[in-house]
Design an enzyme around this catalytic site. Structure first.
Site, PDB file in Angstrom:
ATOM      1  CB  CYS A 221      -5.776  -3.868  -4.685  1.00  0.00           C
ATOM      2  SG  CYS A 221      -5.087  -2.201  -4.826  1.00  0.00           S
TER       3      CYS A 221
ATOM      4  CB  CYS B 206      -0.917   0.003   1.224  1.00  0.00           C
ATOM      5  SG  CYS B 206      -2.302  -1.158   1.153  1.00  0.00           S
TER       6      CYS B 206
ATOM      7  CB  CYS C 126      -4.851   1.681   1.718  1.00  0.00           C
ATOM      8  SG  CYS C 126      -5.309   3.414   1.425  1.00  0.00           S
TER       9      CYS C 126
END
Length: 251
Positions: A211, A131, A237
């Site tokens: 994601c 991230c 994230c």
């Protein structure tokens, strides 16, 4: 170029950033509508305010309020190179539907990926670092040109977001959360009233989409973000966990 070391020119410095009275803004917007919050954000940092959007399952609502005020506001879209193809298609559909004219795709540094994730497997063994290089650092770099930004977070998401303020400091910048007080029924009401398209994966049971490696369907009865980093003890994230770091090209 000749440099006079005995009489050097004074160094060029960037003008100081504008300082914002966050408590006053928070008080002013205590009962304001999302549209009014967007208007205030743009007035607070004219020409220096951006919107950050994932083009996820709820993103259309904030983008709709922004487009109603000014469709030319810069929208920063983090393409981590791990997004669902449905998210990319949804981005294109929303941009066309809302008439957004300045959507900027922000991508991770190729050299950072080559150095720290050459086999494209970091997402499966060190999600925080993944991230960092795919989201946090690229966004910090892009936001260096802005004095403030808007996010689409909401209190009903729970967790760290349950006490979300409408206005907060983000290092030298000011961050507005125009949808902070919006409830889930109110969010759905905006979708219906404005006839906004839904993210294609929502019909398959995904309530929050990020994601590919870190997005799953939530457990029955789970929270709206329960499918993100499921079972890993991770809920964010990193772009909203305190001030973004100073931009560095290849962290």
């Amino acid at each position: 170029m000749f440099i006079d070391h005995d009489n050097p020119e004074p160094p060029l410095t960037a003008p100081p950033r504008q300082r914002f009275d966050v408590p006053a803004l928070e008080a002013e917007l205590a009962a304001a509508s999302p549209g009014k919050i967007v208007e205030t954000a743009l007035r607070t940092a004219p020409g220096k305010m951006a919107v950050v959007s994932s083009f996820g399952t709820e993103s259309a609502v904030l983008l709709k309020f922004v487009a109603d005020v000014d469709p030319s506001v810069p929208v920063l879209f983090l393409d981590t190179q791990w997004l669902f193809k449905e998210t990319l298609a949804y981005r294109d559909a929303l941009v066309a539907r809302l008439g957004l004219t300045d959507v900027r795709t922000v991508m991770p540094s190729p050299s950072a990926l080559a150095l720290r994730d050459p086999k494209r497997e970091l997402a499966f063994r060190d999600r925080d670092t993944c991230c960092e290089i795919r989201k946090v650092t690229p966004l910090a770099t892009e936001l260096a040109a802005f004095d403030g930004w808007m996010s689409g977070r909401k209190r009903f998401h729970g967790g760290e977001r349950a006490a979300l303020p409408v206005v907060e400091e983000d290092g030298p910048r000011v961050k507005f959360n125009p949808l902070a007080r919006l409830s889930r029924p109110e969010l759905n009401g905006v979708f219906a009233a404005a006839k906004l398209p839904r993210h294609p994966l929502e019909s398959l049971g995904f309530t929050s989409v990020g994601c590919v490696p870190c997005t799953h369907k939530p457990a029955p009865g789970g929270s709206v973000r329960g499918g993100r980093w499921s079972g890993l003890g991770k809920t964010e994230c990193g772009i909203h966990l305190g001030p973004l770091p100073a931009a560095q090209a290849d962290r």
